[in-house]
Write a protein that holds these residues in place. Structure first.
Motif, PDB file in Angstrom:
ATOM      1  N   ASP A 121     -10.036   4.044  -1.396  1.00 27.15           N
ATOM      2  CA  ASP A 121      -9.771   2.713  -0.826  1.00 27.15           C
ATOM      3  C   ASP A 121      -8.725   2.809   0.278  1.00 27.15           C
ATOM      4  OD1 ASP A 121     -11.524   1.473  -2.655  1.00 27.15           O
ATOM      5  OD2 ASP A 121      -9.899   1.195  -4.113  1.00 27.15           O
ATOM      6  N   ILE A 122      -7.707   3.629   0.062  1.00 32.68           N
ATOM      7  CA  ILE A 122      -6.631   3.784   1.044  1.00 32.68           C
ATOM      8  C   ILE A 122      -7.120   4.565   2.259  1.00 32.68           C
ATOM      9  CG2 ILE A 122      -4.331   4.762   1.441  1.00 32.68           C
ATOM     10  CD1 ILE A 122      -3.806   4.030  -1.578  1.00 32.68           C
ATOM     11  N   VAL A 135       0.847  -1.192   0.000  1.00 30.51           N
ATOM     12  CA  VAL A 135       0.000   0.000   0.000  1.00 30.51           C
ATOM     13  C   VAL A 135       0.885   1.245   0.000  1.00 30.51           C
ATOM     14  CG1 VAL A 135      -1.735   1.300   1.286  1.00 30.51           C
ATOM     15  CG2 VAL A 135      -1.926  -1.182   1.106  1.00 30.51           C
ATOM     16  N   ALA A 158       1.964   1.908  -3.424  1.00 36.22           N
ATOM     17  CA  ALA A 158       0.842   2.453  -4.194  1.00 36.22           C
ATOM     18  C   ALA A 158       0.661   3.937  -3.906  1.00 36.22           C
ATOM     19  CB  ALA A 158      -0.434   1.677  -3.882  1.00 36.22           C
ATOM     20  N   VAL A 207      -4.597  -2.041 -11.212  1.00 34.49           N
ATOM     21  CA  VAL A 207      -3.836  -3.166 -10.683  1.00 34.49           C
ATOM     22  C   VAL A 207      -3.831  -4.232 -11.770  1.00 34.49           C
ATOM     23  CG1 VAL A 207      -3.612  -4.846  -8.825  1.00 34.49           C
ATOM     24  CG2 VAL A 207      -4.610  -2.594  -8.352  1.00 34.49           C
ATOM     25  N   LEU A 228      -7.328   0.362  -7.673  1.00 40.97           N
ATOM     26  CA  LEU A 228      -7.112   0.854  -6.312  1.00 40.97           C
ATOM     27  C   LEU A 228      -7.261   2.368  -6.341  1.00 40.97           C
ATOM     28  CD1 LEU A 228      -6.163   0.200  -3.363  1.00 40.97           C
ATOM     29  CD2 LEU A 228      -3.877   0.841  -4.152  1.00 40.97           C
ATOM     30  N   SER A 229      -8.133   2.890  -5.490  1.00 42.74           N
ATOM     31  CA  SER A 229      -8.360   4.341  -5.458  1.00 42.74           C
ATOM     32  C   SER A 229      -7.833   4.939  -4.164  1.00 42.74           C
ATOM     33  CB  SER A 229      -9.851   4.653  -5.602  1.00 42.74           C
ATOM     34  OG  SER A 229     -10.538   4.271  -4.426  1.00 42.74           O
ATOM     35  N   ARG A 234      -6.156   7.065  -8.764  1.00 43.66           N
ATOM     36  CA  ARG A 234      -6.476   5.661  -8.996  1.00 43.66           C
ATOM     37  C   ARG A 234      -5.316   4.982  -9.710  1.00 43.66           C
ATOM     38  NH1 ARG A 234     -10.106   8.924  -9.998  1.00 43.66           N
ATOM     39  NH2 ARG A 234     -12.080   8.940  -8.873  1.00 43.66           N
TER      40      ARG A 234
END
Length: 75
Positions: A64-65, A33, A36, A50, A60-61, A47
């Motif tokens: 999301d984190i 993460v 990312a 993946v 993955l946005s 974004r």
């Protein structure tokens, strides 16, 4: 519906291809993460696609984190 007609006027017959960002920023599923987050910062995106071996695995946005941190999973 007035709201719908306003949107139709603004976008008219524009296609997604005319508005999309053709530069897809990817990251591998095995990345951390933290990696990312660094990639999003470097590329100025919210974004990441993946992908592994050219195959889409997901998206993955930044939301999301945020959710990950807010729920306490990012210790």
């Amino acid at each position: 519906n007035k709201g719908v007609s306003n949107w139709a006027f603004f976008f008219g017959q524009d296609t997604v291809a005319e508005w999309m960002n053709p530069k897809a920023i990817t990251i591998e599923p095995a990345a951390t993460v933290k990696e990312a987050c660094r990639r999003m910062l470097q590329e100025h995106v919210h974004r990441l696609i993946v992908a592994e071996d050219g195959r889409l695995e997901g998206i993955l946005s930044s939301f999301d984190i945020v959710q990950l941190v807010a729920e306490g999973h990012a210790d």
